[in-house]
Design a protein around this motif. Structure first.
Motif, PDB file in Angstrom:
ATOM      1  N   LEU A 245       0.841  -1.211   0.000  1.00  0.00           N
ATOM      2  CA  LEU A 245       0.000   0.000   0.000  1.00  0.00           C
ATOM      3  C   LEU A 245       0.870   1.253   0.000  1.00  0.00           C
ATOM      4  O   LEU A 245       0.511   2.260  -0.626  1.00  0.00           O
ATOM      5  N   GLY A 246       2.009   1.200   0.687  1.00  0.00           N
ATOM      6  CA  GLY A 246       2.916   2.354   0.709  1.00  0.00           C
ATOM      7  C   GLY A 246       3.479   2.653  -0.668  1.00  0.00           C
ATOM      8  O   GLY A 246       3.585   3.817  -1.073  1.00  0.00           O
ATOM      9  N   ILE A 247       3.827   1.584  -1.401  1.00  0.00           N
ATOM     10  CA  ILE A 247       4.354   1.772  -2.767  1.00  0.00           C
ATOM     11  C   ILE A 247       3.253   2.361  -3.653  1.00  0.00           C
ATOM     12  O   ILE A 247       3.470   3.311  -4.406  1.00  0.00           O
ATOM     13  N   LEU A 248       2.057   1.801  -3.547  1.00  0.00           N
ATOM     14  CA  LEU A 248       0.921   2.325  -4.324  1.00  0.00           C
ATOM     15  C   LEU A 248       0.686   3.801  -3.990  1.00  0.00           C
ATOM     16  O   LEU A 248       0.555   4.640  -4.888  1.00  0.00           O
ATOM     17  N   LEU A 249       0.630   4.112  -2.688  1.00  0.00           N
ATOM     18  CA  LEU A 249       0.366   5.494  -2.277  1.00  0.00           C
ATOM     19  C   LEU A 249       1.456   6.439  -2.770  1.00  0.00           C
ATOM     20  O   LEU A 249       1.166   7.567  -3.194  1.00  0.00           O
ATOM     21  N   ALA A 250       2.713   5.993  -2.720  1.00  0.00           N
ATOM     22  CA  ALA A 250       3.808   6.854  -3.183  1.00  0.00           C
ATOM     23  C   ALA A 250       3.577   7.233  -4.653  1.00  0.00           C
ATOM     24  O   ALA A 250       3.743   8.400  -5.039  1.00  0.00           O
ATOM     25  N   ASP A 251       3.169   6.260  -5.458  1.00  0.00           N
ATOM     26  CA  ASP A 251       2.900   6.535  -6.873  1.00  0.00           C
ATOM     27  C   ASP A 251       1.705   7.477  -7.023  1.00  0.00           C
ATOM     28  O   ASP A 251       1.739   8.432  -7.804  1.00  0.00           O
ATOM     29  N   ALA A 277       4.420   0.029   8.155  1.00  0.00           N
ATOM     30  CA  ALA A 277       5.149  -0.281   6.919  1.00  0.00           C
ATOM     31  C   ALA A 277       4.654   0.598   5.773  1.00  0.00           C
ATOM     32  O   ALA A 277       5.435   1.033   4.920  1.00  0.00           O
ATOM     33  N   MET A 278       3.364   0.876   5.762  1.00  0.00           N
ATOM     34  CA  MET A 278       2.792   1.709   4.699  1.00  0.00           C
ATOM     35  C   MET A 278       3.388   3.115   4.717  1.00  0.00           C
ATOM     36  O   MET A 278       3.862   3.622   3.691  1.00  0.00           O
ATOM     37  N   PHE A 279       3.410   3.732   5.902  1.00  0.00           N
ATOM     38  CA  PHE A 279       3.955   5.094   5.985  1.00  0.00           C
ATOM     39  C   PHE A 279       5.470   5.106   5.735  1.00  0.00           C
ATOM     40  O   PHE A 279       5.991   6.055   5.139  1.00  0.00           O
ATOM     41  N   ALA A 280       6.175   4.054   6.181  1.00  0.00           N
ATOM     42  CA  ALA A 280       7.625   4.001   5.962  1.00  0.00           C
ATOM     43  C   ALA A 280       7.915   3.983   4.454  1.00  0.00           C
ATOM     44  O   ALA A 280       8.776   4.725   3.963  1.00  0.00           O
ATOM     45  N   GLU A 281       7.182   3.149   3.708  1.00  0.00           N
ATOM     46  CA  GLU A 281       7.387   3.092   2.251  1.00  0.00           C
ATOM     47  C   GLU A 281       7.010   4.408   1.591  1.00  0.00           C
ATOM     48  O   GLU A 281       7.714   4.890   0.708  1.00  0.00           O
ATOM     49  N   LEU A 282       5.897   4.958   2.023  1.00  0.00           N
ATOM     50  CA  LEU A 282       5.405   6.206   1.432  1.00  0.00           C
ATOM     51  C   LEU A 282       6.449   7.317   1.593  1.00  0.00           C
ATOM     52  O   LEU A 282       6.767   8.038   0.649  1.00  0.00           O
ATOM     53  N   THR A 284       9.684   6.964   2.122  1.00  0.00           N
ATOM     54  CA  THR A 284      10.926   6.649   1.407  1.00  0.00           C
ATOM     55  C   THR A 284      10.778   6.896  -0.087  1.00  0.00           C
ATOM     56  O   THR A 284      11.706   7.341  -0.745  1.00  0.00           O
ATOM     57  N   ARG A 285       9.591   6.564  -0.622  1.00  0.00           N
ATOM     58  CA  ARG A 285       9.462   6.519  -2.076  1.00  0.00           C
ATOM     59  C   ARG A 285       8.844   7.752  -2.720  1.00  0.00           C
ATOM     60  O   ARG A 285       8.892   7.879  -3.938  1.00  0.00           O
ATOM     61  N   TYR A 289       5.315  13.361  -1.082  1.00  0.00           N
ATOM     62  CA  TYR A 289       4.795  13.153   0.276  1.00  0.00           C
ATOM     63  C   TYR A 289       5.733  13.770   1.300  1.00  0.00           C
ATOM     64  O   TYR A 289       5.293  14.462   2.219  1.00  0.00           O
ATOM     65  N   LYS A 290       7.044  13.542   1.138  1.00  0.00           N
ATOM     66  CA  LYS A 290       8.017  14.104   2.087  1.00  0.00           C
ATOM     67  C   LYS A 290       7.853  15.615   2.189  1.00  0.00           C
ATOM     68  O   LYS A 290       7.959  16.194   3.258  1.00  0.00           O
ATOM     69  N   ALA A 291       7.588  16.242   1.052  1.00  0.00           N
ATOM     70  CA  ALA A 291       7.462  17.705   1.044  1.00  0.00           C
ATOM     71  C   ALA A 291       6.136  18.179   1.625  1.00  0.00           C
ATOM     72  O   ALA A 291       5.992  19.355   1.983  1.00  0.00           O
TER      73      ALA A 291
END
Ligand SMILES: [Zn+2]
Length: 342
Positions: A245-251, A277-282, A284-285, A289-291
């Motif tokens: 889900l984190g990878i999906l959300l990052a995209d 794990a979802m937020f960690a991936e989000l 990172t990727r 989101y980081k901004a």
């Protein structure tokens, strides 16, 4: 005041609700769907339920229209069902036109995940947001996008199929023909399949005992309970779902930069097992989101930031749990009917 009728047509339940344009739920009824009696019987039953409900609440205002949420691939342009596993025999049948003819009211036919997104955007976790997307984690994984308060349908009403975004290119084969889709990791059926695989490999004694005890009733909820009790393999299965889900959300965040992403459906009840794990991936990727991440990461992790608190904070990207539960699709279907009439 106007009101609309929302219908949630599932494989086992038919739920019908009358919702006023200010969001007040006037009345809700539920009947069993006897799919095996055939398409025409189900449509008759649905039309009768809508008519009866409309009669009961007629003093509340005028009926703006009827919205119907259906699980499956629809052609919103033609008002037909392209593929609905729960509704055999409905393909290529003019569902919308048939129901309009029986009811004499305008009818909107919508995919159930889009209807749920419309509901959460109107009265749920994303209320007040200009833009949102919803990811629904059930037996499969569905999605919907709302822009400027309206569902983004795509050219034929098929947009928002987040469940079939590829996460691992060589992953398991999906029903859609692709490999390694989100649905193969983050749906309730994927979690059950992963647990059975762990048990078959002889690496998960607690899961194996639970499968033996529950038999065919073994479900994602049992795995959640094992994870909550500290079982390592069960926790790993949810971690993997969260990573997906984190990878999906990052995209999604990088592509769409929306205000709110709502996670709903039955599997969302396991939030605390997959959210870290979802937020960690989000993080990172996704540089977007980081901004734009909320300042308080601990608060964000709980996924319960209220729409009021969200709006009071600086513009940020919110990832939150759904609030309307199984009513989201019903409320959303009514909302879509109201919007269509204007
Ligand atoms: Zn797929």
């Amino acid at each position: 005041m106007r009101y609309a009728v929302g219908v949630d047509l599932g494989g086992t339940n038919l739920r019908v609700a009358a919702v006023r344009e200010d969001g007040e739920m006037l009345r809700q009824v539920r009947c069993g769907t006897q799919v095996e009696r055939g398409r025409d019987a189900v449509i008759d039953e649905m039309a009768a339920a809508v008519r009866q409900l409309a009669d009961e609440v007629s003093a509340a205002g005028t009926l703006a229209g009827v919205g119907i949420g259906v699980a499956g691939i629809l052609d919103a342009h033609n008002g037909t069902v392209r593929e609905a596993p729960n509704l055999p025999g409905w393909e290529e049948y003019p569902v919308r036109a048939e129901i309009e003819r029986r009811l004499g009211s305008p009818v909107v036919l919508e995919n159930d995940a889009n209807a749920a997104a419309a509901g959460e955007a109107w009265l749920g976790a994303a209320r007040g947001a200009g833009s949102m997307a919803m990811i629904t984690l059930g037996t499969g994984v569905g999605g919907g996008i709302v822009l400027g308060g309206r569902i983004w349908p795509g050219s034929r009403g098929m947009a928002g199929e987040f469940g079939h975004v590829v996460i691992f290119p060589e992953g398991p084969r999906c029903n859609c023909g692709n490999r390694g889709c989100v649905e193969q990791y983050a749906s309730a059926s994927a979690v059950v399949r992963a647990a059975r695989e762990w048990a078959a490999r002889g690496e998960a004694a607690a899961i194996a005992r639970e499968i033996e005890r529950r038999g065919a009733e073994f479900s994602a909820k049992n795995i959640y309970e094992l994870a909550a009790a500290g079982d390592g393999p069960s926790r790993e299965i949810f971690r993997r779902a969260g990573e997906t889900l984190g990878i999906l959300l990052a995209d999604l965040v990088n592509v769409l930069n929306l205000e709110v992403y709502v996670i709903g459906g039955g599997m969302a009840g396991a939030w605390e097992m997959f959210a870290p794990a979802m937020f960690a991936e989000l993080r990172t990727r996704s540089f977007v989101y980081k901004a734009t991440a909320p300042a308080d990461a601990e608060e964000a992790l709980r996924g319960e930031t209220s729409p009021e608190a969200r709006r009071a904070a600086a513009p940020a990207t919110a990832v939150v749990r759904a609030q309307l539960g199984p009513d989201a699709g019903l409320i959303g279907a009514a909302r879509l009917a109201m919007q269509a009439e204007k």
